[in-house]
Design a protein around this motif. Structure first.
Motif, PDB file in Angstrom:
ATOM      1  N   VAL A  57       1.005  -1.245  -0.144  1.00 23.09           N
ATOM      2  CA  VAL A  57       0.036  -0.090   0.046  1.00 23.09           C
ATOM      3  C   VAL A  57       0.723   1.128  -0.006  1.00 23.09           C
ATOM      4  O   VAL A  57       0.362   2.180  -0.781  1.00 23.09           O
ATOM      5  CB  VAL A  57      -0.929  -0.095   1.211  1.00 23.09           C
ATOM      6  CG1 VAL A  57      -1.626   1.381   1.390  1.00 23.09           C
ATOM      7  CG2 VAL A  57      -2.048  -1.137   1.133  1.00 23.09           C
ATOM      8  N   LYS A  58       1.936   1.272   0.840  1.00 19.93           N
ATOM      9  CA  LYS A  58       2.759   2.455   0.913  1.00 19.93           C
ATOM     10  C   LYS A  58       3.706   2.777  -0.598  1.00 19.93           C
ATOM     11  O   LYS A  58       3.626   3.796  -0.938  1.00 19.93           O
ATOM     12  CB  LYS A  58       4.018   2.146   1.979  1.00 19.93           C
ATOM     13  CG  LYS A  58       3.470   2.167   3.171  1.00 19.93           C
ATOM     14  CD  LYS A  58       4.854   2.118   4.288  1.00 19.93           C
ATOM     15  CE  LYS A  58       5.682   3.244   4.238  1.00 19.93           C
ATOM     16  NZ  LYS A  58       6.918   3.118   5.167  1.00 19.93           N
ATOM     17  N   GLN A  59       3.674   1.416  -1.277  1.00 21.93           N
ATOM     18  CA  GLN A  59       4.414   1.781  -2.678  1.00 21.93           C
ATOM     19  C   GLN A  59       3.224   2.299  -3.864  1.00 21.93           C
ATOM     20  O   GLN A  59       3.625   2.895  -4.417  1.00 21.93           O
ATOM     21  CB  GLN A  59       5.083   0.514  -3.098  1.00 21.93           C
ATOM     22  CG  GLN A  59       5.792   0.575  -4.316  1.00 21.93           C
ATOM     23  CD  GLN A  59       6.550  -0.726  -4.752  1.00 21.93           C
ATOM     24  OE1 GLN A  59       6.497  -1.605  -3.989  1.00 21.93           O
ATOM     25  NE2 GLN A  59       7.302  -0.715  -5.822  1.00 21.93           N
ATOM     26  N   GLN A  60       2.230   1.622  -3.659  1.00 21.58           N
ATOM     27  CA  GLN A  60       0.903   1.832  -4.501  1.00 21.58           C
ATOM     28  C   GLN A  60       0.477   3.232  -4.519  1.00 21.58           C
ATOM     29  O   GLN A  60       0.151   3.501  -5.709  1.00 21.58           O
ATOM     30  CB  GLN A  60      -0.081   0.574  -4.400  1.00 21.58           C
ATOM     31  CG  GLN A  60      -1.242   0.684  -5.333  1.00 21.58           C
ATOM     32  CD  GLN A  60      -2.134  -0.371  -5.042  1.00 21.58           C
ATOM     33  OE1 GLN A  60      -2.255  -0.764  -3.860  1.00 21.58           O
ATOM     34  NE2 GLN A  60      -2.790  -0.508  -6.085  1.00 21.58           N
ATOM     35  N   PHE A  61       0.198   3.761  -3.200  1.00 20.69           N
ATOM     36  CA  PHE A  61      -0.314   5.035  -3.119  1.00 20.69           C
ATOM     37  C   PHE A  61       0.834   6.193  -2.667  1.00 20.69           C
ATOM     38  O   PHE A  61       0.405   7.248  -2.182  1.00 20.69           O
ATOM     39  CB  PHE A  61      -1.177   5.051  -1.898  1.00 20.69           C
ATOM     40  CG  PHE A  61      -2.424   4.266  -2.321  1.00 20.69           C
ATOM     41  CD1 PHE A  61      -3.437   4.723  -3.179  1.00 20.69           C
ATOM     42  CD2 PHE A  61      -2.619   3.033  -1.981  1.00 20.69           C
ATOM     43  CE1 PHE A  61      -4.508   4.005  -3.471  1.00 20.69           C
ATOM     44  CE2 PHE A  61      -3.530   2.172  -2.528  1.00 20.69           C
ATOM     45  CZ  PHE A  61      -4.560   2.711  -3.254  1.00 20.69           C
ATOM     46  N   ILE A  62       2.219   5.630  -2.794  1.00 21.13           N
ATOM     47  CA  ILE A  62       3.211   6.737  -2.500  1.00 21.13           C
ATOM     48  C   ILE A  62       3.084   7.481  -0.965  1.00 21.13           C
ATOM     49  O   ILE A  62       3.171   8.383  -1.126  1.00 21.13           O
ATOM     50  CB  ILE A  62       3.391   7.687  -3.424  1.00 21.13           C
ATOM     51  CG1 ILE A  62       2.990   7.332  -4.985  1.00 21.13           C
ATOM     52  CG2 ILE A  62       4.622   8.396  -3.583  1.00 21.13           C
ATOM     53  CD1 ILE A  62       2.667   8.360  -6.138  1.00 21.13           C
ATOM     54  N   MET A  63       2.889   6.632  -0.082  1.00 21.71           N
ATOM     55  CA  MET A  63       2.644   6.916   1.189  1.00 21.71           C
ATOM     56  C   MET A  63       4.119   7.022   1.904  1.00 21.71           C
ATOM     57  O   MET A  63       4.848   6.104   1.679  1.00 21.71           O
ATOM     58  CB  MET A  63       1.573   6.037   2.000  1.00 21.71           C
ATOM     59  CG  MET A  63       0.351   5.995   1.309  1.00 21.71           C
ATOM     60  SD  MET A  63      -0.631   7.678   1.261  1.00 21.71           S
ATOM     61  CE  MET A  63      -0.906   7.910   3.047  1.00 21.71           C
ATOM     62  N   HIS A  64       4.454   8.027   2.832  1.00 27.56           N
ATOM     63  CA  HIS A  64       5.640   8.057   3.608  1.00 27.56           C
ATOM     64  C   HIS A  64       5.431   8.075   5.164  1.00 27.56           C
ATOM     65  O   HIS A  64       4.276   8.457   5.601  1.00 27.56           O
ATOM     66  CB  HIS A  64       6.186   9.396   3.342  1.00 27.56           C
ATOM     67  CG  HIS A  64       6.552   9.222   1.894  1.00 27.56           C
ATOM     68  ND1 HIS A  64       7.390   8.757   0.990  1.00 27.56           N
ATOM     69  CD2 HIS A  64       6.100  10.182   0.687  1.00 27.56           C
ATOM     70  CE1 HIS A  64       7.487   9.110  -0.062  1.00 27.56           C
ATOM     71  NE2 HIS A  64       6.744   9.850  -0.398  1.00 27.56           N
ATOM     72  N   ASP A  65       6.195   7.680   5.859  1.00 25.73           N
ATOM     73  CA  ASP A  65       6.153   7.944   7.170  1.00 25.73           C
ATOM     74  C   ASP A  65       6.281   9.268   7.481  1.00 25.73           C
ATOM     75  O   ASP A  65       7.403   9.967   6.873  1.00 25.73           O
ATOM     76  CB  ASP A  65       7.403   6.951   8.051  1.00 25.73           C
ATOM     77  CG  ASP A  65       7.293   5.679   7.893  1.00 25.73           C
ATOM     78  OD1 ASP A  65       6.293   4.927   8.549  1.00 25.73           O
ATOM     79  OD2 ASP A  65       7.878   5.075   7.030  1.00 25.73           O
TER      80      ASP A  65
END
Length: 835
Positions: A57-65
């Motif tokens: 999900v982090k990679q798919q939606f370009i999410m960051h900490d």
């Protein structure tokens, strides 16, 4: 074998010294390779489905900490004033220049767009605060804009207008502490009376790692010093104290050196290995030296005496080491890698301490001078002839045997109350709560979550399940057959497998330019079919799907469990309002897919078009709903999950969709559940194995049951206490069950082993009275030594260390007390006479 070890040590003491020194130095040389890991994500195996999905999900939606930096008005006038906003603008610009910050995704008032209507059907995107306001009117204009933008209101500025935030995405969460320190440096240079706070799970976890490293360097030496001082108080003999301390230090250094040298990172649990091993490692050494001093007489050959001592103590020491190690090895049954490593290396350290004790201590004694041996003997005799233990233990024994019915009645009552307390235990953890209440991270967490919708993230992901090209292939094949009837071969354009529709459409579009007139007609039809199918599969352009999401958002916000829900409908409604009248009455979802597509096309003309892909994939087949929570507690997150499950059960997902959870708050729930079930399995299986070992050791079912009583009562009492005081069942508490299993049974083994030997020589009453002389003092001393070894943890700035220190002291006190009170009360019922 026991004689072989002892004989070798006595014949080659210098070789033993050299071997221990060489091994210790070799492992000490590995210490600089140490790496710290406090990421709760690593509590799960790399192949765990929840962890894989989270990273996907982090990679798919370009999410960051993300680190959250908050500014809170100190005067109560609010954050919308020129001075506050100027300082916030300066801070945000400074953060953008910090190495490791993903600047394009930073969210602050100066990096986001104000969306307004330029004219009918036309939208204007302009920076909300490109320049810091110079007048109050400009500050009020920013306030008005934020209040109209649901994605910003109560996210970038609190609903009460008292605080503003900067969301700092980091490329590597392991750099969070460094970045936070640079942000603190920028804050120090601001000309502002506002209070600034920094929080967020990434910085909390990374800062915990830094402070944990410092704590490791302080607690272990302090534990050694505390044990050294206590043993000096007990024995008043430097030779007696030196031998066990060498064994303890060598055990700790070798164990930690091997852990680090083999490439394992030091997690919150493994950071405590030194503290655990230090007191455990001195116990057997103290037993040997105490009995040696009791047996040795001037003029005797010390080597002959030590052989007798080792022959007598080898078996009980072996069994106590095995049972202690088994308690920790049971942690290998949990599905939590850091806990498995902790259990394995503690067990290794216990066996290592046993081996070092039976080899080093005999060699050590054989090298002692006659004067030192005499001093050692005098110290032991002086300690055993008087002192508080010598006065109080016989009284305790008299009470246990003389008031045995009272003891059993009190024990039964305490057991029942403890069972009731266990039913009150709540499973919960939160990395921010690993800090003390007055820690800056904890204070920041409380302040910012009181003002904002929440600094904890959870992601609910909706995925399309229909990716089969079967229907499309059928339509295309019909076109190919029609073309063949006219003598045109289009077989090369057949749809094969699950080829992405945008790729197929692009190929067909390119081929149109090179095709002949007759062929182009059929290719145009084929392209139209592909584009129609592509439009149908763009699930999150469907107004009905967005309406379902909007309903879920409303339901979540009405529950008071979720501070804010950010999703595709918010973007669409905001843009749609400005495309129409700009009035709040038009803050609605469009009626058609084309209307939705038009709003998103307009949004991609903004300064932050990439923002859209945080909420939907470019093919519009998957979407992410961002939940902001004011608490990172597992219980809170579990309630949110249950709320969503209940809503979906009552309002089923649109056809062709499925859902899943990601985000740090959710991962904490997953590994906590795995740990609890794993701990229960490990505790039960180890309990059965230890019971079988006790029956084999004593060759008696009755004594096997008696040996398990201190263990059973201690576990019940301690966890009952946890339930009654309201302490959350978190990671350190869960691991304490293994510690109880490993340590509580040791006292019972020594007590029952010595009691049975005494019973062979006298009556029951005499044997029990004798148990409260030297054997009782040895058990009490060992319990105190182990408990004192953990006292440095009570002064730690980190809550998990304090928790372990308090409850381990309680475990030692409870298990020793149960052994010295409950067992004699039960043994009093044995038939009077010789065994």
């Amino acid at each position: 074998m026991k004689i072989l070890f002892t004989t070798f040590a006595l014949q080659h003491p210098r070789k033993v010294y050299g071997l221990v020194l060489l091994l210790t130095l070799a492992c000490l040389a590995m210490m600089p390779l140490l790496t710290i890991d406090t990421d709760p994500e690593n509590m799960l195996r790399e192949d765990d489905p929840a962890r894989i999905f989270h990273n996907q999900v982090k990679q798919q939606f370009i999410m960051h900490d993300t680190i959250v930096v908050g500014a809170v008005s100190a005067t109560g006038e609010g954050i919308y004033n020129p001075q506050s906003l100027q300082a916030l603008h300066q801070l945000s610009r400074g953060i953008l220049d910090i190495d490791g910050v993903v600047s394009r995704d930073q969210m602050s008032l100066d990096t986001v767009d104000n969306i307004t209507q330029q004219g009918p059907g036309t939208i204007r995107f302009e920076w909300l605060m490109q320049q810091a306001p110079q007048t109050q009117a400009q500050a009020d204009a920013i306030k008005q804009a934020v209040n109209r933008l649901p994605m910003l209101n109560n996210t970038l500025v609190s609903g009460d207008g008292q605080a503003a935030a900067v969301y700092v995405p980091v490329a590597d969460k392991d750099e969070s502490y460094r970045i936070a320190e640079e942000v603190r440096g920028l804050v120090a240079g601001l000309d502002s009376s506002d209070q600034y706070h920094i929080t967020g799970l990434p910085v909390a976890e990374d800062q915990f790692g830094v402070e944990m490293f410092i704590q490791m360097g302080i607690s272990a030496p302090l534990a050694g010093l505390a044990i050294f001082i206590l043993m000096w108080v007990f024995f008043r003999s430097l030779p007696l104290v030196t031998g066990p301390m060498i064994v303890a230090m060598a055990t700790v250094i070798i164990t930690m050196g091997l852990l680090i040298g083999m490439g394992f990172t030091v997690h919150i649990m493994s950071s405590m290995i030194a503290i655990f091993l230090m007191p455990i490692a001195v116990v057997d050494s103290t037993h040997i030296l105490s009995e040696f001093a009791d047996r040795f007489h001037p003029g005797e050959d010390p080597k002959a005496v030590i052989i007798k001592v080792m022959d007598h103590l080898f078996t009980p020491m072996l069994y106590t080491s095995v049972t202690s190690a088994l308690g920790f090895l049971s942690l290998m049954l949990t599905p939590i890698p850091p806990v498995q490593i902790f259990g394995a290396y503690i067990a290794f350290g216990i066996f290592l301490a046993f081996l070092l004790t039976i080899i080093f201590i005999p060699a050590y004694i054989s090298r002692m001078s006659p004067e030192a041996l005499k001093s050692l003997q005098n110290a032991i005799h002086r300690m055993e002839d008087g002192g508080r233990l010598g006065r109080w233990l016989p009284r305790l024994g008299g009470f246990a045997t003389g008031r045995r019915f009272v003891v059993l009645l009190v024990a039964a009552g305490a057991f029942a109350i403890s069972v009731a307390g266990i039913t009150r235990i709540q499973i919960n953890d939160n990395p921010v709560n690993w800090f003390k209440a007055d820690h800056e991270i904890r204070v920041a967490d409380k302040v910012l979550n009181n003002h904002f919708a929440g600094t904890y993230d959870a992601w609910l992901v909706l995925e399309s399940t229909s990716a089969d090209n079967t229907s499309l292939a059928n339509e295309v094949n019909q076109l190919i057959a029609g073309a063949e009837a006219q003598g045109i071969d289009l077989s090369a354009y057949a749809v094969i497998g699950n080829l992405e529709l945008d790729v197929l459409a692009s190929r067909l579009d390119d081929q149109l330019f090179a095709a002949g007139a007759d062929e182009a007609v059929w290719l145009e039809q084929m392209l139209a079919v592909v584009e129609q199918e592509q439009q149908q599969r763009r699930t999150f352009l469907n107004p009905a799907v967005l309406q379902w999401m909007e309903g879920l958002q409303t339901h979540l916000l009405a529950s008071d469990l979720v501070g804010k829900v950010n999703a595709m409908p918010d973007v669409v409604k905001t843009v749609n309002r400005e495309l129409r009248s700009g009035a709040d009455a038009d803050f609605l979802l469009p009626d058609t897919a084309n209307g939705v597509a038009q709003t998103l096309l307009q949004y991609q003309s903004s300064h932050r078009p990439q923002e859209l892909w945080h909420f939907v994939t470019p093919d519009y087949r998957d979407s992410l709903i961002w939940l902001q929570l004011t608490s990172g507690d597992n219980q809170h997150m579990s309630q949110v999950v249950a709320l969503v499950d209940a809503y979906i059960a009552e309002h089923p997902l649109p056809e062709g969709l499925r859902y899943g959870w990601a985000g740090k708050a959710y991962l904490n729930v997953v590994w906590q559940d795995a740990m609890v079930s794993g701990m229960a399995d490990s505790l039960l299986s180890s309990f059965v194995v230890v019971f079988v070992m006790m029956v084999v050791l004593f060759r008696s079912l009755k004594y096997g049951v008696l040996a398990m009583l201190p263990l059973t009562f201690t576990i019940t009492l301690i966890y009952g206490l946890i339930g009654w005081v309201g302490k959350d069942y978190d990671m350190p508490i869960a691991v304490l069950s293994a510690l109880t299993l490993g340590l509580s049974v040791d006292f019972a083994i020594h007590f029952l082993q010595r009691y049975r030997e005494l019973r062979k020589q006298g009556t029951n009453d005499i044997s029990l009275a004798e148990m409260f002389q030297e054997p009782g003092r040895a058990i009490t001393r060992n319990a105190i030594v182990i408990a004192v070894g953990f006292t440095p943890l009570l002064f730690a700035p980190l809550v998990p260390y304090i928790t372990v220190g308090i409850f381990l002291a309680s475990i030692m006190a409870a298990s020793a007390l149960v052994t010295l009170v409950l067992l004699p009360a039960l043994l009093k019922f044995e038939t009077i006479g010789k065994a």
